[in-house]
Design a protein around this motif. Structure first.
Motif, short mmCIF file in Angstrom:
data_model
loop_
_atom_site.label_atom_id
_atom_site.label_comp_id
_atom_site.label_asym_id
_atom_site.label_seq_id
_atom_site.Cartn_x
_atom_site.Cartn_y
_atom_site.Cartn_z
N THR A 1 0.58 -1.00 0.49
CA THR A 1 -0.17 -0.50 0.18
C THR A 1 1.07 1.51 0.13
O THR A 1 2.23 1.08 -0.17
N GLY A 2 0.56 2.01 -0.19
CA GLY A 2 0.59 3.96 -0.66
C GLY A 2 2.00 4.27 -1.76
O GLY A 2 2.87 5.18 -1.32
N HIS A 3 1.49 3.56 -2.57
CA HIS A 3 2.04 3.84 -3.47
C HIS A 3 0.82 5.01 -4.48
O HIS A 3 0.18 5.04 -4.02
N SER A 4 1.88 5.39 -5.61
CA SER A 4 1.33 6.39 -6.57
C SER A 4 -0.83 5.52 -7.16
O SER A 4 -0.92 4.00 -6.83
N PRO A 5 -1.70 6.44 -7.68
CA PRO A 5 -2.88 6.12 -7.90
C PRO A 5 -3.00 4.47 -9.11
O PRO A 5 -3.29 3.28 -8.73
N ASN A 6 -2.35 4.82 -9.53
CA ASN A 6 -2.06 3.56 -11.24
C ASN A 6 -1.57 2.38 -10.42
O ASN A 6 -1.80 1.65 -10.13
N LEU A 7 -0.21 2.49 -9.63
CA LEU A 7 0.65 1.06 -9.02
C LEU A 7 -0.43 0.92 -7.56
O LEU A 7 0.04 -0.61 -8.05
N ARG B 1 -3.34 0.55 -7.48
CA ARG B 1 -4.43 -0.32 -8.27
C ARG B 1 -4.04 -1.72 -8.86
O ARG B 1 -4.73 -2.97 -8.74
N TRP B 2 -2.89 -2.13 -9.14
CA TRP B 2 -1.90 -3.01 -9.77
C TRP B 2 -1.64 -3.81 -8.14
O TRP B 2 -2.32 -5.14 -8.33
N PHE B 3 -1.17 -3.38 -7.40
CA PHE B 3 -0.92 -4.16 -6.11
C PHE B 3 -2.66 -4.59 -5.73
O PHE B 3 -1.98 -5.63 -4.90
N ASP B 4 -3.18 -3.67 -5.61
CA ASP B 4 -4.22 -4.26 -5.27
C ASP B 4 -5.03 -5.55 -6.00
O ASP B 4 -5.59 -6.86 -5.98
N TRP B 5 -4.80 -5.73 -7.19
CA TRP B 5 -5.54 -7.03 -7.71
C TRP B 5 -4.35 -7.51 -7.93
O TRP B 5 -4.70 -9.57 -7.76
N MET B 6 -3.22 -7.40 -7.59
CA MET B 6 -2.18 -9.14 -7.50
C MET B 6 -2.94 -9.43 -6.07
O MET B 6 -2.75 -10.70 -5.99
N SER C 1 -3.47 8.28 -18.81
CA SER C 1 -4.14 10.05 -18.29
C SER C 1 -5.33 8.86 -17.51
O SER C 1 -6.00 10.13 -16.25
N ASP C 2 -6.14 8.42 -18.18
CA ASP C 2 -6.53 7.32 -18.19
C ASP C 2 -6.69 6.39 -16.22
O ASP C 2 -7.39 5.59 -15.98
N GLY C 3 -5.25 6.08 -16.28
CA GLY C 3 -5.20 5.35 -15.40
C GLY C 3 -5.35 3.84 -15.57
O GLY C 3 -5.11 2.68 -14.86
N GLN C 4 -4.82 3.32 -16.86
CA GLN C 4 -5.16 2.81 -17.49
C GLN C 4 -3.63 1.87 -18.09
O GLN C 4 -2.39 3.20 -19.03
#
Length: 142
Positions: free
Chosen positions: A9-15, A17-22, A107-110
């Motif tokens: 946790t504590g990463h930029s919003p984009n990253l 979301r990747w950690f949350d999926w993992m 820019s959409d976080g994808q």
């Protein structure tokens, strides 16, 4: 899954979301919104970039079932908000695998670009064999 050597946790919003999926279900349904339609996947064992959401999802889901075993863990991260590099370690059939995931977001976080690099040669050969078998199994609908 082994414990990551970096916080989940504590990463930029984009990253994040990747950690949350993992950390969650690793399903295609939850992965799909993370990927841009024109995402490009660059494999450590396939010469040409793989273009598009469908094929990228296939590779990432197969990687989750082969590389993402109980020993998989991220060991370092370089988080630059729209780009990140995550170093990982795992073991496959007694072979130590070391690699990096290089991810870029729009820019959409994808995710628009996902590159995986693996070392050493013994590990690349193990990844190639395991991924080939898993992709064939997935393609056959097993």
């Amino acid at each position: 899954m082994a414990k990551h050597l970096i916080p989940g946790t504590g990463h930029s919003p984009n990253l994040q979301r990747w950690f949350d999926w993992m950390a969650q279900d690793h399903s295609g349904d939850s992965l799909s919104p993370l990927l841009a339609d024109d995402v490009v996947f660059k494999s450590p064992v396939v010469h040409t970039p793989q273009e598009g959401k469908f094929i990228t999802m296939g590779y990432l889901l197969a990687a989750g079932q082969t590389l993402g075993n109980d020993s998989f863990r991220y060991t370092r991260v370089f988080d630059c908000e729209t780009r990140a590099v995550l170093e990982f370690e795992t073991e496959m059939d007694g072979i130590a695998v070391n690699g990096v995931d290089m991810i870029e977001w729009n820019s959409d976080g994808q995710i628009t670009d996902f590159k995986v690099m693996v070392r050493p040669l013994k590990a690349i050969n193990a990844v190639h064999a395991a991924m080939g078998a898993m992709l064939a199994k997935m393609k056959a609908g097993a």
